[in-house]
Design an enzyme around this catalytic site. Structure first.
Site, PDB file in Angstrom:
ATOM      1  N   GLU A   1       6.019   0.292   0.955  1.00 48.35           N
ATOM      2  CA  GLU A   1       6.163   0.339   2.423  1.00 48.35           C
ATOM      3  C   GLU A   1       7.496  -0.259   2.865  1.00 48.35           C
ATOM      4  OE1 GLU A   1       4.026   1.299   5.230  1.00 48.35           O
ATOM      5  OE2 GLU A   1       2.964   2.490   3.737  1.00 48.35           O
TER       6      GLU A   1
ATOM      7  N   ASP B   1      -3.660   8.293   6.452  1.00 45.74           N
ATOM      8  CA  ASP B   1      -3.461   7.211   5.476  1.00 45.74           C
ATOM      9  C   ASP B   1      -3.142   5.932   6.244  1.00 45.74           C
ATOM     10  OD1 ASP B   1      -3.090   6.005   2.863  1.00 45.74           O
ATOM     11  OD2 ASP B   1      -0.958   5.989   3.280  1.00 45.74           O
ATOM     12  N   SER B   2      -3.281   4.802   5.557  1.00 44.22           N
ATOM     13  CA  SER B   2      -2.941   3.529   6.187  1.00 44.22           C
ATOM     14  C   SER B   2      -1.435   3.452   6.476  1.00 44.22           C
ATOM     15  CB  SER B   2      -3.346   2.377   5.269  1.00 44.22           C
ATOM     16  OG  SER B   2      -2.709   2.543   4.015  1.00 44.22           O
TER      17      SER B   2
ATOM     18  N   CYS C   1      -6.129   8.524   1.366  1.00 38.77           N
ATOM     19  CA  CYS C   1      -6.015   7.097   1.098  1.00 38.77           C
ATOM     20  C   CYS C   1      -7.232   6.709   0.256  1.00 38.77           C
ATOM     21  CB  CYS C   1      -6.035   6.336   2.428  1.00 38.77           C
ATOM     22  SG  CYS C   1      -6.071   4.549   2.258  1.00 38.77           S
TER      23      CYS C   1
ATOM     24  N   HIS D   1       0.162   5.691  -2.447  1.00 39.35           N
ATOM     25  CA  HIS D   1       1.532   5.159  -2.400  1.00 39.35           C
ATOM     26  C   HIS D   1       2.221   5.180  -3.768  1.00 39.35           C
ATOM     27  CE1 HIS D   1       0.344   3.533   1.493  1.00 39.35           C
ATOM     28  NE2 HIS D   1       1.561   3.057   1.681  1.00 39.35           N
TER      29      HIS D   1
END
Ligand code: DGL
Length: 275
Positions: free
Chosen positions: A156, A11-12, A74, A192
């Protein structure tokens, strides 16, 4: 015979851990390597070319770690890079799967009104991947989309309980629901977003089903292994987990705990020089 290797999960940033958690719950017998490109997150507002390049670099890093199968946990990478990687870049014996297909394959099981809302990053929305995939598989379902560009940075930065999170979650859900009064299912089409679930529930009318992808992706992997025993046999067993980040491992360990639900140890992995 091909060397067996761990299953790679990419994932990012941290979001993929919400999917990885569910995969690990259903298939704990394998070895896994997770890579979060935290140094370059978010991907959601980047161009097609950039998401493709970044994703490809990370997928090849996971191949270097011995992975024969990589899951793009993602949506943005699945929407913008998966197909190109599958068609142009895969070395023999390597496989890459995404998260959009498992979701679109199952969406009809959740909606009765055939009106579905997609909450996603700008990149995923602009790619129209959900609209196209759903209309191919279930032409009776109408899809409405809402880009939520602030949700990933909120997650994040662990700002999921702050006033900013309330403001943007409420605003984006209201804007999406205003597009059709009959919508009965909202897809959290970014890995997310499950971290914002308490807020999302607070601002979504109770008759609307909120669909997170983790378990769907995990179930679909179980099914994929049944249909592709040669890929299953290329995955090593041993119940081990390794976590890599392109940014600070200590920071990753602290936040990953929230996403993965248990303490983990992380190491830094340099994907390109300096990152
Ligand atoms: N978690 C990623 C997704 O599912 C996106 C995060 C980002 O913008 O980098 O789309």
């Amino acid at each position: 015979m091909q060397h067996k290797g761990p299953i790679g999960v990419f994932d990012s940033g941290y979001g993929g851990l919400t999917v990885f958690k569910e995969i690990y719950k259903r298939l704990p017998q394998y070895e896994y390597v997770y890579l979060g490109d935290n140094a370059r997150v978010p991907y959601g507002n980047r161009s097609f070319e950039t998401v493709y390049e970044y994703t490809k670099e990370c997928v090849f890093k996971l191949f270097e770690q011995g992975c024969n199968l990589v899951i793009l946990a993602c949506n943005t990478a699945s929407a913008k890079a998966l197909r190109s990687i599958q068609q142009q870049d895969l070395p023999a014996g390597k496989k890459v799967l995404g998260v959009i297909r498992p979701t679109t394959e199952n969406i009809h099981l959740f909606t009765k009104s055939n009106k579905v809302g997609i909450l996603a990053t700008q990149g995923t929305v602009l790619s129209n991947s959900y609209k196209m995939e759903i209309s191919k598989m279930h032409p009776e379902i109408e899809v409405f989309q809402q880009a939520c560009p602030f949700w990933v940075p909120l997650v994040e930065n662990n700002e999921i309980h702050g006033e900013g999170a309330h403001f943007f979650v409420k605003k984006d859900i209201e804007e999406l629901l205003a597009k059709s009064p009959d919508m009965d299912t909202l897809v959290l089409a970014c890995t997310h977003y499950p971290l914002l679930l308490p807020l999302i529930e607070q601002y979504t009318p109770p008759h609307i089903h909120i669909l997170a992808q983790g378990d769907l992706v995990a179930k679909s992997l179980v099914d994929y292994f049944k249909r592709h025993p040669e890929v299953e046999q290329a995955c090593s067993k041993g119940n081990s987990l390794k976590f890599f980040t392109t940014d600070d491992p200590l920071d990753f360990e602290q936040k990953a705990n929230i996403f993965f639900g248990k303490p983990i140890k992380a190491e830094k992995l340099e994907v390109v020089r300096g990152i």
